[in-house]
Motif scaffolding. Structure first.
Motif, PDB file in Angstrom:
ATOM      1  N   LYS A 338       7.668 -23.430 -36.367  1.00  0.00           N
ATOM      2  CA  LYS A 338       8.606 -24.401 -36.923  1.00  0.00           C
ATOM      3  C   LYS A 338       9.971 -23.741 -37.008  1.00  0.00           C
ATOM      4  CE  LYS A 338       9.428 -27.560 -40.780  1.00  0.00           C
ATOM      5  NZ  LYS A 338       8.943 -28.046 -42.098  1.00  0.00           N
ATOM      6  N   GLY A 339      10.928 -24.278 -36.292  1.00  0.00           N
ATOM      7  CA  GLY A 339      12.273 -23.733 -36.326  1.00  0.00           C
ATOM      8  C   GLY A 339      13.017 -23.992 -35.034  1.00  0.00           C
ATOM      9  N   ARG A 340      14.333 -23.935 -35.102  1.00  0.00           N
ATOM     10  CA  ARG A 340      15.187 -24.126 -33.933  1.00  0.00           C
ATOM     11  C   ARG A 340      15.392 -22.777 -33.248  1.00  0.00           C
ATOM     12  NH1 ARG A 340      20.795 -26.779 -35.216  1.00  0.00           N
ATOM     13  NH2 ARG A 340      19.353 -28.453 -35.774  1.00  0.00           N
ATOM     14  N   ILE A 341      15.263 -22.762 -31.915  1.00  0.00           N
ATOM     15  CA  ILE A 341      15.300 -21.508 -31.156  1.00  0.00           C
ATOM     16  C   ILE A 341      16.200 -21.661 -29.933  1.00  0.00           C
ATOM     17  CG2 ILE A 341      13.920 -19.888 -29.786  1.00  0.00           C
ATOM     18  CD1 ILE A 341      11.558 -20.472 -31.592  1.00  0.00           C
ATOM     19  N   THR A 342      16.951 -20.602 -29.625  1.00  0.00           N
ATOM     20  CA  THR A 342      17.591 -20.472 -28.318  1.00  0.00           C
ATOM     21  C   THR A 342      16.980 -19.256 -27.632  1.00  0.00           C
ATOM     22  OG1 THR A 342      19.404 -19.144 -29.237  1.00  0.00           O
ATOM     23  CG2 THR A 342      19.761 -21.530 -29.040  1.00  0.00           C
ATOM     24  N   LEU A 343      16.871 -19.334 -26.314  1.00  0.00           N
ATOM     25  CA  LEU A 343      16.137 -18.305 -25.560  1.00  0.00           C
ATOM     26  C   LEU A 343      16.937 -17.900 -24.330  1.00  0.00           C
ATOM     27  CD1 LEU A 343      13.494 -16.775 -24.670  1.00  0.00           C
ATOM     28  CD2 LEU A 343      12.763 -18.924 -23.637  1.00  0.00           C
ATOM     29  N   SER A 344      17.074 -16.604 -24.102  1.00  0.00           N
ATOM     30  CA  SER A 344      17.724 -16.129 -22.881  1.00  0.00           C
ATOM     31  C   SER A 344      17.152 -14.767 -22.505  1.00  0.00           C
ATOM     32  CB  SER A 344      19.247 -16.024 -23.076  1.00  0.00           C
ATOM     33  OG  SER A 344      19.571 -15.201 -24.181  1.00  0.00           O
ATOM     34  N   GLY A 345      17.204 -14.453 -21.219  1.00  0.00           N
ATOM     35  CA  GLY A 345      16.660 -13.185 -20.750  1.00  0.00           C
ATOM     36  C   GLY A 345      16.935 -12.982 -19.278  1.00  0.00           C
ATOM     37  N   VAL A 367      17.522 -22.627 -22.821  1.00  0.00           N
ATOM     38  CA  VAL A 367      16.903 -21.531 -22.083  1.00  0.00           C
ATOM     39  C   VAL A 367      17.892 -21.064 -21.028  1.00  0.00           C
ATOM     40  CG1 VAL A 367      15.064 -20.827 -20.516  1.00  0.00           C
ATOM     41  CG2 VAL A 367      14.533 -22.321 -22.441  1.00  0.00           C
ATOM     42  N   GLY A 368      18.265 -19.803 -21.101  1.00  0.00           N
ATOM     43  CA  GLY A 368      19.134 -19.207 -20.096  1.00  0.00           C
ATOM     44  C   GLY A 368      18.410 -18.075 -19.394  1.00  0.00           C
ATOM     45  N   THR A 369      18.464 -18.049 -18.075  1.00  0.00           N
ATOM     46  CA  THR A 369      17.834 -16.976 -17.314  1.00  0.00           C
ATOM     47  C   THR A 369      18.819 -16.430 -16.300  1.00  0.00           C
ATOM     48  OG1 THR A 369      16.043 -16.403 -15.781  1.00  0.00           O
ATOM     49  CG2 THR A 369      16.837 -18.672 -15.708  1.00  0.00           C
ATOM     50  N   ALA A 370      18.830 -15.111 -16.128  1.00  0.00           N
ATOM     51  CA  ALA A 370      19.699 -14.493 -15.133  1.00  0.00           C
ATOM     52  C   ALA A 370      19.189 -14.722 -13.721  1.00  0.00           C
ATOM     53  CB  ALA A 370      19.809 -12.992 -15.407  1.00  0.00           C
ATOM     54  N   CYS A 371      17.968 -15.203 -13.597  1.00  0.00           N
ATOM     55  CA  CYS A 371      17.349 -15.387 -12.280  1.00  0.00           C
ATOM     56  C   CYS A 371      17.707 -16.760 -11.699  1.00  0.00           C
ATOM     57  CB  CYS A 371      15.840 -15.211 -12.406  1.00  0.00           C
ATOM     58  SG  CYS A 371      15.388 -13.541 -12.913  1.00  0.00           S
ATOM     59  N   PRO A 372      17.489 -16.953 -10.402  1.00  0.00           N
ATOM     60  CA  PRO A 372      17.918 -18.193  -9.749  1.00  0.00           C
ATOM     61  C   PRO A 372      16.874 -19.300  -9.834  1.00  0.00           C
ATOM     62  CG  PRO A 372      17.030 -16.708  -8.117  1.00  0.00           C
ATOM     63  CD  PRO A 372      16.970 -15.966  -9.430  1.00  0.00           C
ATOM     64  N   LYS A 373      17.308 -20.492  -9.528  1.00  0.00           N
ATOM     65  CA  LYS A 373      16.380 -21.612  -9.389  1.00  0.00           C
ATOM     66  C   LYS A 373      15.783 -21.574  -7.986  1.00  0.00           C
ATOM     67  CE  LYS A 373      15.936 -26.621  -9.916  1.00  0.00           C
ATOM     68  NZ  LYS A 373      16.613 -27.881 -10.270  1.00  0.00           N
ATOM     69  N   THR A 374      14.460 -21.678  -7.902  1.00  0.00           N
ATOM     70  CA  THR A 374      13.775 -21.716  -6.612  1.00  0.00           C
ATOM     71  C   THR A 374      12.767 -22.862  -6.638  1.00  0.00           C
ATOM     72  OG1 THR A 374      11.834 -20.341  -7.097  1.00  0.00           O
ATOM     73  CG2 THR A 374      13.906 -19.182  -6.656  1.00  0.00           C
ATOM     74  N   LYS A 375      12.156 -23.113  -5.508  1.00  0.00           N
ATOM     75  CA  LYS A 375      11.168 -24.184  -5.473  1.00  0.00           C
ATOM     76  C   LYS A 375       9.925 -23.834  -6.273  1.00  0.00           C
ATOM     77  CE  LYS A 375       9.120 -22.757  -1.035  1.00  0.00           C
ATOM     78  NZ  LYS A 375       8.825 -23.197   0.358  1.00  0.00           N
ATOM     79  N   TYR A 376       9.752 -22.548  -6.595  1.00  0.00           N
ATOM     80  CA  TYR A 376       8.559 -22.142  -7.331  1.00  0.00           C
ATOM     81  C   TYR A 376       8.723 -22.247  -8.848  1.00  0.00           C
ATOM     82  CZ  TYR A 376       7.378 -20.443  -2.718  1.00  0.00           C
ATOM     83  OH  TYR A 376       7.136 -20.372  -1.363  1.00  0.00           O
ATOM     84  N   ASN A 377       9.931 -22.487  -9.339  1.00  0.00           N
ATOM     85  CA  ASN A 377      10.080 -22.779 -10.767  1.00  0.00           C
ATOM     86  C   ASN A 377      10.671 -24.162 -11.004  1.00  0.00           C
ATOM     87  OD1 ASN A 377      12.811 -22.405 -10.183  1.00  0.00           O
ATOM     88  ND2 ASN A 377      12.992 -20.469 -11.295  1.00  0.00           N
ATOM     89  N   ALA A 378      10.746 -24.979  -9.948  1.00  0.00           N
ATOM     90  CA  ALA A 378      11.311 -26.322 -10.073  1.00  0.00           C
ATOM     91  C   ALA A 378      10.497 -27.182 -11.056  1.00  0.00           C
ATOM     92  CB  ALA A 378      11.377 -26.996  -8.706  1.00  0.00           C
TER      93      ALA A 378
END
Length: 516
Positions: A338-345, A367-378
């Motif tokens: 229970k709680g508000r969360i921001t996530l990055s890595g 959610v912030g990620t340094a990695c790119p968008k690909t068809k495998y995380n779409a």
């Protein structure tokens, strides 16, 4: 020692790039654009084109992260009977080896230094060849990894010309420049892809060493991406009702594991950015399934996709799905956040953790990620967007901090500077790499692993408030710096000085002369 013959498409293999020749050659301190231009001028157009295709950047240049070579270096240092040689600026090599030993490496790293003369005349390449011959001892090593850092890559030092093997020791040359590989996570793929290419050609040429340990008598699923050690065991239990088993995990820990990884029924792209590695699996005729078995919906969809890719009967797929639905459903009922969360890595598992947090009841806003968008995380991206989560690929530090300031979460999960920003604001925070991604995430184990640490962190808010109140004003303004006595209030002096400065500036702007 028994040999293992892999059933690979050898005709397809011979038509694709050779294993080591693809690891060609591209600078750092002179600026990324100058370095990229220098690399192309030195004849490394193909390498730079491949980097731009495999690891797309943007919308900004690239995320603020550690030297990418740290990722490939760690992969090599964790492998049994694999030696490492670095070629780069001394300051870079010092930083990389220091950090690697800090993270537990217990072996030496070879280093080939250079000067302006050896770089310009080509003597550096000759020195690398000498170093490789010196280290290539088959009694100690199965393979040597030779890595060009920024300056040798920008200068066109041709590692693709190194011998393929010396005295039976495989030689794998790679380039991991900071101006070509955006993150250390993707550098793990640079090395893994190069080793898979080499191993794939070996397997296509004849029998190879059997992977250590008992060979599975079931079709296997190769896992791509660094996961918590318990996760392959959990995944194996999920696959068992379908007549499948968990295979090796890439990055591997031993050269012969590469053959076992290639000898699979299907590849699970748990981390979606292993583009070079996926290319080798595709060339070997293996299908790739994205996402991972996280949470209730994620596990259900993943098991269905894996079963379908392996041609498993629907009844067996449903048996595994039903078993996991019951186990994960029960775990979700007993573990809530229970709680508000921001996530990055910057590890590549940020979307997976985000899915798990949402199913656990967290109010996940970003959610912030340094990695790119690909068809495998779409599919993961679409799932999070449907839940109202703001998602940023190739996220910059500024975007991560802006999200923190906008949403003012009860808990910030992120990189070191994000955690620092949160704690300065008296908001609990957890470092993603060490405290979140280094935990079981798959299946029922993942559901049970996160709530305790996250709920405990959120519950610490009162302690942050107490510390903030106690230390309020310390270390800023007149109290900044190191003091032997109690700091004095200098506010009156600052006001007087500011008034004199304004008076002087106004006089200059109006053309009047100002006396002392």
């Amino acid at each position: 020692m028994d040999d293992l013959t892999l059933q690979l498409d050898r005709d397809t293999l011979r038509d694709t790039a050779s294993p080591v020749a693809d690891s060609s050659a591209a600078g750092c301190h002179g600026g990324a654009e100058l370095s990229r231009a220098a690399a192309r001028a030195a004849g490394n157009d193909a390498l730079m084109d491949r980097f731009e295709t495999d690891y797309p950047k943007g919308p900004h240049d690239q995320p603020q992260s550690m030297c990418p070579a740290f990722g490939s270096l760690r992969v090599g240092l964790r492998m049994r009977r694999v030696g490492t040689i670095l070629s780069g600026s001394a300051c870079c090599v010092y930083g990389l080896t220091f950090t690697s030993h800090f993270y537990g490496a217990k072996r030496s790293v070879g280093y080939v230094p250079f000067s302006s003369e050896t770089l310009v005349t080509g003597k550096l390449y000759e020195d690398i060849v000498d170093a490789v011959h010196l280290m290539a001892d088959p009694a100690k090593f199965d393979a040597l990894i030779v890595t060009n850092l920024c300056v040798p890559t920008a200068s066109g030092v041709p590692l693709q010309m190194l011998p393929k093997d010396i005295n039976g020791v495989r030689i794998v040359g790679i380039d991991v420049p900071g101006f070509g590989v955006p993150t250390h996570a993707e550098a793990k793929d640079v090395l893994s892809g190069a080793m898979l290419a080499y191993a794939r050609q070996e397997a296509a040429s004849g029998p190879v060493q059997r992977p250590r340990g008992n060979r599975q008598d079931k079709p296997t699923v190769t896992l791509v991406g660094e996961v918590f050690p318990a996760d392959p065991v959990v995944i194996g239990a999920m696959l068992d009702p379908m007549g499948l088993a968990a295979g090796p995990t890439v990055p591997v820990r031993e050269w012969r594991d590469l053959y076992g990884a290639l000898d699979c029924a299907v590849v699970a792209g748990i981390h979606p950015f292993y583009t070079a590695s996926f290319r080798e699996f595709t060339a070997a005729g293996r299908d790739i399934v994205g996402s991972a078995p996280v949470g209730l919906e994620g596990t259900d969809a993943w098991l269905s996709a894996i079963g379908a890719a392996c041609g498993v009967a629907q009844a067996k797929i449903d048996a595994s799905r039903n078993a996991m639905r019951g186990a994960i459903g029960a775990a979700l009922a007993g573990n809530r956040i229970k709680g508000r969360i921001t996530l990055s890595g910057y590890e590549g598992s940020e979307l997976l953790v985000g899915r798990l947090l949402v199913e656990l009841g967290a109010d996940l806003r970003y959610v912030g990620t340094a990695c790119p968008k690909t068809k495998y995380n779409a599919a993961d991206a679409e799932w999070l967007a449907a839940k109202g989560v703001e998602l940023r690929f190739r996220a910059s530090l500024e975007q991560d901090i802006a999200a923190f300031e906008e949403f003012r979460p009860d808990l910030a999960i992120g990189t070191t500077p994000v955690v620092q920003k949160a704690k300065e604001a008296a908001i609990p925070a957890l470092y993603f790499t060490n405290l979140i991604s280094a935990r079981p995430l798959m299946g029922p184990a993942g559901v049970a692993s996160l709530p305790a640490v996250i709920n405990a962190a959120i519950a610490n808010k009162s302690r942050f408030d107490a510390m903030n109140a106690f230390f309020e004003g310390v270390g800023s303004g007149d109290t900044a710096g190191i003091w032997q006595d109690v700091p004095e209030d200098r506010s009156a002096y600052r006001k007087k000085y500011a008034a004199r400065t304004r008076q002087s500036r106004n006089a200059v702007d109006s053309g009047e002369s100002v006396g002392c």
